[in-house]
Structure formats: structure tokens, C-alpha cells
Design a protein around this motif. Sequence first.
Motif, PDB file in Angstrom:
ATOM      1  N   PRO A 112       7.453  -5.913   9.374  1.00 27.73           N
ATOM      2  CA  PRO A 112       6.834  -6.076   8.015  1.00 27.73           C
ATOM      3  C   PRO A 112       7.246  -5.006   6.906  1.00 27.73           C
ATOM      4  N   GLU A 113       7.306  -5.399   5.807  1.00 33.09           N
ATOM      5  CA  GLU A 113       8.110  -4.623   4.787  1.00 33.09           C
ATOM      6  C   GLU A 113       6.738  -3.417   4.562  1.00 33.09           C
ATOM      7  N   ILE A 114       5.746  -3.730   4.609  1.00 40.64           N
ATOM      8  CA  ILE A 114       4.648  -2.591   4.460  1.00 40.64           C
ATOM      9  C   ILE A 114       4.697  -1.588   5.590  1.00 40.64           C
ATOM     10  N   ASP A 115       5.303  -1.963   6.884  1.00 39.33           N
ATOM     11  CA  ASP A 115       5.182  -0.777   7.876  1.00 39.33           C
ATOM     12  C   ASP A 115       6.494  -0.198   8.111  1.00 39.33           C
ATOM     13  N   PRO A 164       8.107   1.773   6.045  1.00 39.32           N
ATOM     14  CA  PRO A 164       8.157   3.301   5.444  1.00 39.32           C
ATOM     15  C   PRO A 164       7.329   4.199   6.615  1.00 39.32           C
ATOM     16  N   VAL A 165       6.414   3.573   7.347  1.00 37.49           N
ATOM     17  CA  VAL A 165       5.619   4.426   8.218  1.00 37.49           C
ATOM     18  C   VAL A 165       6.465   4.858   9.540  1.00 37.49           C
ATOM     19  N   ASN A 211       0.581   5.623  10.796  1.00 35.14           N
ATOM     20  CA  ASN A 211       0.048   6.321   9.565  1.00 35.14           C
ATOM     21  C   ASN A 211      -0.728   7.207   9.310  1.00 35.14           C
ATOM     22  N   GLU A 268      -0.319  -2.672  16.904  1.00 40.07           N
ATOM     23  CA  GLU A 268      -1.218  -2.113  15.967  1.00 40.07           C
ATOM     24  C   GLU A 268      -1.755  -0.927  16.034  1.00 40.07           C
ATOM     25  N   GLY A 324      10.814   4.343  -6.186  1.00 36.06           N
ATOM     26  CA  GLY A 324       9.601   3.400  -6.108  1.00 36.06           C
ATOM     27  C   GLY A 324       8.536   3.750  -7.298  1.00 36.06           C
ATOM     28  N   ASN A 332      15.211  -6.410   9.719  1.00 39.31           N
ATOM     29  CA  ASN A 332      14.627  -6.451   8.486  1.00 39.31           C
ATOM     30  C   ASN A 332      13.395  -7.546   8.983  1.00 39.31           C
ATOM     31  N   SER A 366      11.053 -10.302   6.975  1.00 37.47           N
ATOM     32  CA  SER A 366       9.413 -10.348   6.896  1.00 37.47           C
ATOM     33  C   SER A 366       9.064 -11.324   5.993  1.00 37.47           C
ATOM     34  N   ASP A 367       9.728 -11.915   4.768  1.00 39.64           N
ATOM     35  CA  ASP A 367       9.132 -12.862   3.728  1.00 39.64           C
ATOM     36  C   ASP A 367      10.231 -13.923   3.340  1.00 39.64           C
TER      37      ASP A 367
END
Length: 646
Positions: free
Chosen positions: A220-223, A225-226, A449, A442, A557, A217, A103-104
Amino acid sequence: MRKLWENQFGNLFLWVPFLMAFGAGLYFNLDTEPNLGLCIAGFVISLIFIFIKTVAPIRAIACFIFGFCWAAVFAHLIDTPQIPRNMHGITINGVIAGLDYTSDKVRMYIKTDAEQINAGDGDAMVRMSMKLNANIPNIGDTVRVRGGLYKPSGADVPEGFDYARWAYFNGLSATGYANSVKIISPTTTSNISTARDLLHRQADSFLVDTLVLGYKNAVPEIDAPVWTATGVGHVWSISGFHITLVSAWLFALFYLIFRAIGPLTRRMPARIPALVCAWVGVLFYVCLSGGDVATIRAFLMTTLVFMAFIFGRSAISVRNVCVAFCAIFLMNPHFIMQPGFQLSFAAIFGLVWLWQDARPKMPRNKIIKTIYTAVLSSVVATVFTAPFVIMHFYDLPIYGLVGNLILLPVFSIVIMPLVMIGVPAAIIGWMWPIDMAETVYEYCLQMGNWIAGLPYATLHLPHIPNIAMVFIVLGFISIMFIRPLKLKINYILGVAFICTAITIIVTYPRPAFYATADHELVAFVNDDKKLEFSKSRASNHYFTFDTWKQLNCEETGTRNIRRKPVDGLWLYETENFTVAYMQKYVPLQRNIVNLCRDKNVDYIVSYFDINAPKCNHKILRGGFVIYPNGRVNYVPRSRPWHNPHE
């Protein structure tokens, strides 16, 4: 008893892959390396006893020895080059063998001369990361890279994840970072790798990267864990779910085409050429996806199913799963230690056993039957994979069943087809299928979420020791493979094994003190059963903090609590032992004599190497943990993947 034993003859083959896996697992978890000559001899002798006609117990022992010896021989055959230490500010010339997009950043797999990185002779593969906005080379380009390399680190705790071992068996000599990349000679050849890279650039979508090209990988890193909390994280690793969908679509397409060709269908059933063409299409998809172990397993299973349909045999069977298991094990015995292999086979074994052997009664109403089938399949897959999820990740998604029932159909019916259509469409400039897929994604993310935000969405569970995992696996295979007579002996044995495993897990102690191999970082369990560290940050041990927290059943974390020393000396006193730890040279010089003489100090740990013959029995070296009763358990560091050739 004799009748019970005779009743098992038809299922004896099903135990073979597990016996080999237990043997290989024993090899990978040894503290020291066994003698190679004895392993070669054992490999040959066990192979002879497997194929000659002899009694089943002898063959079973031979399968176990074969698995052990094949893992040992394979480890020495591959002999992956390894760097002796971390390197910074070095320049590497090599060829881009692969690209992995996250993602980055992008990870470049560079094939280079092993001597160039002080890793011995032959060719070496290194993985170096660079920013996405940099000038990214193409696969096949000859490049000059300036940056740094890190030696793959070993396990942080006994029975923990050993990245050095994973890298060794996956042909990776080092990982690192790239400060600058200069393309010396652009590539002029085309192959499947360059095709993957072209599709990535053309589609410019993480959905294509994950669902088609196999970049794990890219989500997106923020997604991430969901999806883990909702139990559908497996969607982002190409496996049976994806192969089943693609093979079904291709078969349906070619079946309709061949049904329309009258001269052909009068000579053979339309399903035969349709299956052959669908198999070729699935093979192309596997190659395009990068060929991960879970993908290969699913492809082998699909191949066996297609062959069964062509020759009119039973398509889905536990025997076919065992054949695929053996094939992948022979390709690389270390696959059995990897989460993808374990989770993939656990799920497929559970589902095949459910619908082939257990055969639950189904309701007559078609709608209720569909819902019942989906629920039952999700429950069984969750039960069979749960121990492996806990063992590797220490967390269990409680609402995984809900997530699978709600979200998985959307991925199957909407997102996956749109992405597959979007790949060829993107080549000619039509981006609307991928845009629609991202819009649906989305909406799924919003639902995810909500599920992840429910109370107790993720349950933190204790470490499962290897011996407990062996009993759990024995419990599952007893239920699946033992053929009972009147008494359900398979369920009795299965429950007995699993209850034994649970007893071991509950009674197994947690460490009270932790230390890395270089003793730069140590951790203490305080009175509140929380970890306190000698440092709040340690760049060389970035992942160690979370690993130790997981073993101590803490959330990851979170802020790392630092214990402050008294005049440079950490003194950790418990009911059964006392540890003295020193991180700097001056406190070591001041205290070492008194600590050696002090009978109340059981162990001495230092960042510096101590040469004190009179109290060597107190000095601890290498990575280890100390349990509350004072027992020290060391982390193995003397295996082939830990000892680079100078």
C-alpha cells in the motif's frame, strides 16, 4: 614496498569487477557517444590482454577498457526501439507479456510491432497502466488497447536518474495509460508468467505479490514511507534475505527426507541430494518472483555456496561475490547503474568482509553472541549501503538499525513462513495462513509508524557527485582487498579516500538555476535558499519538482512555490550572473532585442526556439543547471537512449 606488492597477488582478482564497473560507469556518464568502431576494437584488444600472461597494471587497464567498451557495444547490440514523441488517442494491437500489480493499478507489458508505434522495425515492449477494477486480461492474451504513450524522459539534472537510459537497457520502448482494453484472442498456453498471474488472483494478497511474486509496488502506497524510514524497505524487493530463508527451509526439508532413506545415505552424504533439490526449488522461486537483478545476484551467490558445500570448499568468500558480480555485469552492464544492484552488492561485500576477513571477537554467552552478531551485521550493512542510499534517494533512515533489529526477525520467523505456506494453501481455498500473516503485518506496521515518528527519523543529505562516489568505493575496496603487512595500510588508504569524498561533497556547489530540456519548467533559488518555480504544476515534468528539491536539500511532497513574472519576463539576478527567462511568445517578441543588447544579461532562456545570431552566446538550449559562479552544466541528451529512430 616490494613485499607489500607481492602480498597483494592473491587478491588481485578481487579488483577485476570494480575496474570493469568503473569503465562502464564512465561510458554511461559521458556527454557524447564514443565511436563504435573504436569501442569494438578496444573490446577485442582488452579481452586479449586480460587473458594473456602480462603484468598486473596492464591487465588492470585492460579490465577498465573492457568494461567501457562492453557497455558501449552492448548499448548498440540491444538497440531498443524508441518512440519519437508522446502519443495520445492511439490504438495498439499486441500480446500481454507480463502484468505488474501495484496498490492502485495494474501495469500491462504489451509486446507489439515497433512500426505500429513509429519506433522503427522489430518488436517493441510498452508498459500501459489501467485501473484495478477494470477487465484485466491474462498473460498471453492478444489485446487491442486504446490510450496514450509517453516517451521515457531523460535526466532532470546532470548526474541525475535517467529514466530513458533505464528503459532502454530494460527493453522498454514507452510507458503510458490505457483507456480501454479489448481481448481479441484469449491465451491457451501455460508458462511461468501465467502461473504467477494465477497465484496473484488466487491469493489476492499484497504480501504474496511482494514476498513471492516479486511485485515491488504492491505494498500500500501509504505504508511504503514507513518501511523506508525504518530501514526495512529491502524486505519488499526479493533479494538475499528471501533467497537465504527459502534455501535454508528447502535444504532442511530435503535433508530430513534423504536422511531417512538408508540405502542412499550409505552411498553419499544426505546433504548432496538435499542441496541439489533445494537448488531446484530456489530456481523455481527465482523464476516465480520475476528474476529481478537483486534476486539473480542472490541466486548466483546461493549457487556458488551450494557448489562449495557439495565439493567441500569454502562456502562464503569475497571471491565468490566477485564471480557473481562479473556474471551479472556481463549479462547487462547497465545493472551497475541501478540502485538494486549497488545496494545488494554493497551489503553482501560488507558482510562477507566482516565475517571472513575482519573476524571480530565474539562473546561466549550464546544469547549475547546472537544479539551481538545481529547488531554488528546491521551496522556494517548500513555503513556499506549508506552512500548508495544517499546518492539515489537523498535521505538516510537514522533508526534503520532499530527497525532491522525489531522488525526483521518478525518478517523472517512469522510473516515470510506464513506467506510461503499460504501460497499452496490458497490454491485449495485455505486462506488462514495469509490472513494470519496480514494480521501480524498490521502489528509490525504499528511498530514501524512509532519508529518513523521518532525525532529526526529521516535525515536529508546533499547530492553525492559521481567523482565523490568513486572515492568512496575506492575507500571501501581498499579496506576489504588490500593485504597489509605490519602497518594497516588498507585502513589508512580507505580513510584517506573516504575523507577526500566527504571533502568533495561538502564543497560541491548546489545549482542556483534549473531548466528542463524543453524549457517548459525552470526553477530559481531565492534568498532563503528555497526553490521557486515558473509553474506550480507541470504534467510533463511531474517528478522534476521533487528531483530539483532533493538536489537543493529540500523536503519533497511539499507545495511548489511559484515565482510570478513581470510582464511575462522572469529576470533572475545574482552576484555573478543574470538570467532572463520567457515562457510565452509575446514577452519574447517584446524583450529579445533589448536582452541581446543588454550587457548585464548573461543568459537568455526561452520556451520557444530563438534564432538570434548576434547573441547566440547568451542563448541556452537543452536541459541544464547554472551554478552560483555562473558555470553552466548541461544534461546529456545525445546518447543512443535519447535519440529514437524516425
